[in-house]
Design an enzyme around this catalytic site. Structure first.
Site, PDB file in Angstrom:
ATOM      1  N   CYS A 114      28.921  48.865  43.409  1.00 26.30           N
ATOM      2  CA  CYS A 114      28.309  49.434  44.401  1.00 26.30           C
ATOM      3  C   CYS A 114      29.142  50.384  45.420  1.00 26.30           C
ATOM      4  O   CYS A 114      28.716  50.858  46.514  1.00 26.30           O
ATOM      5  CB  CYS A 114      27.509  48.203  45.403  1.00 26.30           C
ATOM      6  N   CYS A 168      31.445  40.552  44.816  1.00 30.17           N
ATOM      7  CA  CYS A 168      31.166  41.283  46.005  1.00 30.17           C
ATOM      8  C   CYS A 168      29.979  40.774  46.744  1.00 30.17           C
ATOM      9  O   CYS A 168      28.792  40.542  46.125  1.00 30.17           O
ATOM     10  CB  CYS A 168      30.690  42.765  45.324  1.00 30.17           C
ATOM     11  N   CYS A 202      44.506  42.730  48.806  1.00 32.40           N
ATOM     12  CA  CYS A 202      44.541  42.471  50.109  1.00 32.40           C
ATOM     13  C   CYS A 202      43.027  42.539  50.399  1.00 32.40           C
ATOM     14  O   CYS A 202      42.729  43.628  50.781  1.00 32.40           O
ATOM     15  CB  CYS A 202      45.524  42.792  51.034  1.00 32.40           C
ATOM     16  N   CYS A 220      26.698  43.358  46.190  1.00 30.07           N
ATOM     17  CA  CYS A 220      25.969  43.450  44.683  1.00 30.07           C
ATOM     18  C   CYS A 220      26.343  42.230  43.834  1.00 30.07           C
ATOM     19  O   CYS A 220      25.922  42.365  42.764  1.00 30.07           O
ATOM     20  CB  CYS A 220      26.421  44.800  44.305  1.00 30.07           C
ATOM     21  N   CYS A 265      34.305  48.028  45.383  1.00 30.16           N
ATOM     22  CA  CYS A 265      33.636  47.312  44.116  1.00 30.16           C
ATOM     23  C   CYS A 265      33.103  48.500  43.300  1.00 30.16           C
ATOM     24  O   CYS A 265      32.617  49.508  43.566  1.00 30.16           O
ATOM     25  CB  CYS A 265      32.216  46.742  44.820  1.00 30.16           C
TER      26      CYS A 265
END
Length: 131
Positions: free
Chosen positions: A100, A48, A120, A51, A97
């Site tokens: 976060c 991510c 995707c 984070c 995510c």
């Protein structure tokens, strides 16, 4: 997965580029074929951008022809969370995510086996960590 990361909107704006902020925090979408990871074949883990939570491994990436990086599955069951998305008059499954709560993209049931799924994702929502 690490502990939940909760920041104020101002802290997110300071931490992210304007493009990252638009996608991760405002649920935006980059233009098709514009992301840096669409054609990437580099080995490693995609994390991510907000984070650094590990999300997808390069071995699960495939060419979907859609213009966004696509994966068959996340690194584990705690990497991402899914939410119903009924925006723009469509019914889709949003992928965020798990650490976060940043918007990553959507998952569709039209991917290759063995999962049959196509995660995707927006390139701008991720960073690549080489093996």
């Amino acid at each position: 997965m690490a502990d939940k990361l909760i920041l104020s909107d101002e802290e997110w704006k300071a931490r992210l580029s304007p493009e990252e902020y638009q996608v991760l925090r405002k649920h935006g979408t980059e233009r098709a074929f514009s992301g840096c990871f669409v054609a990437s074949k580099d080995k490693g883990t995609y994390v991510c951008a907000g984070c650094e939570n590990p999300l997808f491994r390069s071995g699960e990436k495939f060419e979907s022809g859609t213009g966004w990086p696509s994966f068959t599955q996340p690194v584990g069951p705690d990497a991402v969370i899914e939410h119903e998305d009924r925006s723009y008059g469509m019914s889709r499954v949003e992928v965020r995510c798990a650490r976060c709560d940043g918007h990553l993209g959507h998952v569709f049931p039209d991917g290759p086996q063995p999962t049959g799924l196509r995660y995707c994702m927006n390139s701008v929502a991720m960073k690549h960590v080489p093996d």
